[in-house]
Structures are given as C-alpha cells and as structure tokens.
Design an enzyme around this catalytic site. Structure first.
Site, PDB file in Angstrom:
ATOM      1  N   ASN A 159       0.796  -1.237   0.000  1.00 59.13           N
ATOM      2  CA  ASN A 159       0.000   0.000   0.000  1.00 59.13           C
ATOM      3  C   ASN A 159       0.827   1.285   0.000  1.00 59.13           C
ATOM      4  OD1 ASN A 159       0.738  -0.572   2.648  1.00 59.13           O
ATOM      5  ND2 ASN A 159      -1.026   0.461   3.485  1.00 59.13           N
TER       6      ASN A 159
ATOM      7  N   GLY B  99       3.000  -5.319   7.359  1.00 55.93           N
ATOM      8  CA  GLY B  99       2.019  -6.098   6.599  1.00 55.93           C
ATOM      9  C   GLY B  99       0.891  -6.531   7.516  1.00 55.93           C
ATOM     10  N   SER B 100       0.282  -7.662   7.183  1.00 63.38           N
ATOM     11  CA  SER B 100      -0.902  -8.093   7.931  1.00 63.38           C
ATOM     12  C   SER B 100      -0.507  -8.716   9.266  1.00 63.38           C
ATOM     13  CB  SER B 100      -1.680  -9.100   7.092  1.00 63.38           C
ATOM     14  OG  SER B 100      -0.871 -10.242   6.878  1.00 63.38           O
TER      15      SER B 100
ATOM     16  N   GLY C 272       2.621 -11.153  10.181  1.00 63.96           N
ATOM     17  CA  GLY C 272       3.489 -10.617  11.240  1.00 63.96           C
ATOM     18  C   GLY C 272       3.675 -11.616  12.377  1.00 63.96           C
TER      19      GLY C 272
ATOM     20  N   GLU D 202       5.012  -3.832  12.024  1.00 70.58           N
ATOM     21  CA  GLU D 202       3.936  -2.835  11.928  1.00 70.58           C
ATOM     22  C   GLU D 202       2.790  -3.499  11.170  1.00 70.58           C
ATOM     23  OE1 GLU D 202       3.530  -0.175  13.443  1.00 70.58           O
ATOM     24  OE2 GLU D 202       5.565   0.225  14.158  1.00 70.58           O
TER      25      GLU D 202
ATOM     26  N   GLU E  94       9.406   2.946  14.180  1.00 70.00           N
ATOM     27  CA  GLU E  94      10.007   3.284  12.893  1.00 70.00           C
ATOM     28  C   GLU E  94      10.000   4.802  12.742  1.00 70.00           C
ATOM     29  OE1 GLU E  94       9.759   0.435   9.614  1.00 70.00           O
ATOM     30  OE2 GLU E  94       7.682   0.211  10.228  1.00 70.00           O
TER      31      GLU E  94
END
Ligand code: NAD
Length: 481
Positions: A151, A226-227, A231, A248, A462
């Site tokens: 995304n 990601g998802s 994760g 994340e 991050e």
C-alpha cells in the site's frame, strides 16, 4: 511491458528458479505493468551472501559520507518524481496526487536519514570512578531483512532501508509482490547515487522469499510491515532464532466526534481518513464514534460527502478514490459490508462494486458508510482495509473512549472536539501509538516516531530519530586514563 529483475551484489538478474509473476494495473487489468522474478530461498541466500560481503566496508565508511549517497539519491528521485508517481498509480491504484505525495515523502526520508549520518550520537556519561571515561557508541547489526506491503510501495521500502543503511548495515529488501515496481526504482536510484554493490539487495517474490529471509540465520534483524497474520509468523520465527524483530501491522482506527466539534470539519476529517488511498492505509479511520446527540447530523454530512466522491482510475484528473488492490480484495470488502448489513448495520452509502463501462476493467468499490453499527459487530472489530466507514454512537466522551479502546488494535486515533480538556485526556488515555486532535488519523510525517500499540505493532518505533535504535547496537566503553 518490461521484465524486471532482482538486485544481488550490484547485478540485476532473474531468479535462479527462472519463474516470474505478473503485476497488473488494478484500475485496468488489461494493463500489464511488468513481470518480476518469483524468487526462492536460494535467491535469498545469494542476496544475504552479497550483503554480508559488502557490509564491513560500508560500515567502515564515515557515516556522513554514507549520508551523501542518500542525499544524491534524494535529488535523483526528485528529478524523476512525476514518472515514479505515475508508475505507482499504475501498480497500486492510488490517485496521482496521492502517489506524488508518497514520492515526496520518500524524498524527505532519503534527505532526513542522509542528515542522520552526521548525528549518529552516542553519550558521554560521568563515571563514579576517578579518571574513567565512559561513552556509548552506536554500531550496525550486519545484515537487515526488510519485508514490505503493497500500500506504500516506495515510502515503506525507503523508511526501512534508509535508517538501516545510514547506520552502516547492508539490506535485503523483499517488496510486496502486489506492487514491486517502485521498490525497484528506489534501488536503481540508490545504485546510481553510488551505493556500493551488495549493500542493498532486492529479492522479489511472495511469502516463499519472505519466509526464507525471515528464517536466514545470518539476517540479524527483520523489519516487517504487513498483515497481522503474516506478522505473527515472522515474530515466531525471529523469536526462536533470537533475531531482532519489528512489526507494523493492522489497525481499527477510531475518530471520536464530540458534540462540541465543528461537524462539517469532522465529516471532512473522517472522509479523508476513511476513503483516502481507497481506505488502504494502516492508519485509515474505519470507525467514527459520534456523540449520540449529533450522530444523525454527522452521518448525513458524511454520507453526502461520500456520495459526491468520484471513483475511477487514479491517473485521470479529478478522481478522489482509486481501485482496491485486486479482485479478491474488492470482493472481500463488499462481502464484509454485506455481513455487517446482515448483522443489523444500515448501508447509508455505497456497499457495492462499481462495474459500469471502463470501471469494469478494474477493482472499484463505492465509498461506503455504515450506520447503526454496534461495538461488538465484526465490522467494528476487524480491519477491512477498504473504503468503508462505520458510524457508531456513544453517550458521552467516556463512553466513546471506552468503545475506541475496546478493540485488539491500537495504531492511530483521532478526536474532533473544541474541548482542550477532552483532547488532553484523549491523548493520555487512548490506546494508540499515533494520536490526532482535529486531524485525520492518517497522514503522518516522516521526521517523528511512527508505530502503534497492542496487536498493531511489536518492537521499537520506525521513522524519526528513534528508527536508528532498531538498526544499531549500543556499545558502552569504559576507559581508564
Ligand atoms: P501481507 O502480510 O500479506 O504481506 C506483507 C509482506 O509479507 C509481503 O511482502 C509478502 O510477500 C510478505 N509475506 C507473505 N507471507 C510471508 C511469510 N510467511 N513470511 C515472510 N513474509 C511474508 O500484507 P499486505 O496485504 O501486503 O499489507 C496489508 C496489511 O499491511 C494491512 O493489514 C495493513 O494494515 C498493514 N500495514 C501496516 C502498516 C503499519 O505501519 N502499521 C503500514 C502499511 C500496511
């Protein structure tokens, strides 16, 4: 159409498997963006060997000189910003202005971490002993694995690679198979800017390549976005082999609207956060929790604005909402909306795929507003990752806050209010890593820490100066003189 390749040890090459996959424009499936290598564990292993070989010389280079490479890359990306943004819209679907914004952000990230090369500070700490000098040094970890989602196809590869590189690490980047082109452009630019061969390697592919990178014993740290499902697997493998890990993941981000808010402005804030980037942002608002006395008036405004949004290919002028990333995802979004309707929610706007004329060649979903949603409905608990806003009502601030916190996730959260007291209480008590007052839950800046709480995130932050913590080890030095 072009055939893109992996970058290993400074060479662009196909996967050793010989396999490739296609990347198609989600606004028009007849438009083939390119083919990319479908890499295996062997390709990942070759990239890790290259990274290990290149890392010591890169770490030995003075950090401000490493920064010069990032500055030059920023200038190169700036010169190509329009072309890269168009490619991003073709591969990911977001509108051209959104893509330009993301490229601008990647340029800022390159410059920001270029500057960090001159700021990799340690500390001098007073010793309790006579003539003992104590200080701390930051040292790189070695080889970093970066795994990114589709995304934000250039910003996320940049915000993982840049702090890793400036800290003196080598990187193996595994971009999403659903939007792999912009990461390729970023790598091309870094190579052109003078990054030595092997310091950044790009291995394309799916979960097969991703899981091989996570499992590789010589990869000292994994930064994953990601998802939640992926994760969790990443964290399990890293935990077993004691590799540093940063995750994340998803969100179920609330916007609380209190009765004292400017309702027109609040509806605009929710509209932006829920439907911008087609709702495919981890920080998107998916729940508007509105004080009951103004819930109907707020919903009316949101519905009017949502119905006025123009849905279509992001390369066309005047488009507000682009396509979903692929057909399966668009179908999943409308299925979840239908399930919410089955559970008692009212579909106030949208709720369907848009397939008229040229829209039929893409994966378009109408901006959707659901009313009468209650906190325990699946639509109020699970991430949809599409253009769907659920409106819930609450008795007062305390009730709204309780609903907002009663989910597994905790990434971003907004309150719309004129009350300073409620805004400050919200900042203290909301379970989220990113807190917004009278601002959309999405739309964060590059120079501050980014991350969430609860099931949204794991590990250090991050972005901003804090990102360096993940990519370095602190050494404490004691010297008797
Ligand atoms: P995904 O988990 O399907 O894929 C993410 C990456 O992991 C891809 O590169 C994929 O190839 C790779 N992968 C797949 N299986 C793997 C495995 N077993 N081991 C290692 N890697 C593997 O996620 P997605 O669909 O690309 O992204 C959407 C999700 O990302 C949403 O949940 C969204 O909320 C989240 N997201 C979070 C943030 C954030 O900063 N919190 C930002 C953007 C997106």
């Amino acid at each position: 159409m072009s055939a893109y390749q992996n970058l290993i040890a400074g060479q662009w090459a196909p996967s050793a498997t010989g396999r490739t996959f296609e990347n198609r424009n989600p606004a028009d499936v007849d438009d083939l963006v390119g083919t990319f290598p479908e890499s295996s564990a062997d390709d990942v292993a070759a990239a890790v060997v290259a990274a290990r070989a290149a890392q010591p010389a890169w770490a030995a280079m003075p950090a401000p000189k490493r920064g010069d490479v990032l500055y030059r890359a920023a200038n190169l990306l700036e010169a190509r910003a329009d072309a890269v943004a168009r490619e991003m819209t073709r591969e990911e679907g977001k509108t051209l202005p959104e893509a330009k914004g993301e490229v601008g952000r990647a340029i800022n990230i390159l410059r920001y971490y270029g500057g960090e090369g001159a700021r990799l500070y340690g500390r001098v700490i007073p010793s309790e002993r006579d003539r003992v000098f104590m200080h701390t040094l930051r040292t790189p970890l070695g080889v970093i694995g970066a795994i990114t989602p589709w995304n934000f196809p250039i910003a996320i590869p940049a915000w993982k690679s840049c702090p890793a590189l400036i800290s003196g690490n080598a990187v193996v980047l595994k971009p999403s198979e659903l939007a792999p082109l912009c990461a390729t452009r970023l790598a091309e630019i870094l190579v052109e800017a003078g990054l030595p061969a092997g310091v950044l390697n790009v291995v394309h592919g799916s979960g097969e390549a991703g899981s091989a990178l996570v499992a590789h014993e010589q990869v000292r740290a994994i930064s994953f976005t990601g998802s939640e499902a992926t994760g969790s697997k990443v964290a399990d493998v890293c935990g077993k082999r004691r590799a540093r890990v940063q995750l994340e993941m998803g969100g179920k981000n609330p916007t609380i609207v209190l009765a004292d808010a400017d309702l027109d402005e609040a509806a605009g804030i929710v509209l932006n956060a829920a439907f911008g980037s087609t709702g495919q942002r981890c920080t998107a608002t998916s729940r508007a929790i509105v004080e009951r006395s103004v819930a109907d008036a707020f919903s009316e405004k949101l519905v009017t604005k949502a119905k006025a949004m123009k849905v279509g290919p992001g390369l066309e002028a005047g488009i507000d909402v682009g396509p979903s990333i692929n057909a399966a995802h668009a179908d999943r979004v409308v299925t979840e909306v239908a399930a919410a309707a089955g559970a008692g929610a009212q579909v106030l706007a949208g709720g369907t795929r848009l397939t008229d004329g040229a829209l039929g060649r893409g994966h378009f979903v109408a901006p959707t507003v659901l009313g009468g949603v209650t906190p325990t409905m699946t639509i109020a608990q699970e991430e949809v990752f599409g253009p769907v806003a659920a409106v819930l009502s609450a008795d007062d601030f305390e009730h709204a806050l309780a609903i907002a916190n009663d989910v597994r996730f905790g990434l971003s959260a907004t309150i719309c209010t004129r009350s300073l007291s409620h805004a400050l209480q919200f900042a203290q008590r909301i379970e989220a890593g990113l807190v917004m007052v009278n601002l959309p839950s999405a739309g964060v800046e590059y120079q501050v820490a980014f991350g969430g709480s609860k099931a949204s995130s794991l590990g250090p932050r991050e972005q901003g100066p804090e990102a360096i913590d993940f990519y370095t080890t602190l050494k404490t030095v004691y010297m008797k003189y």
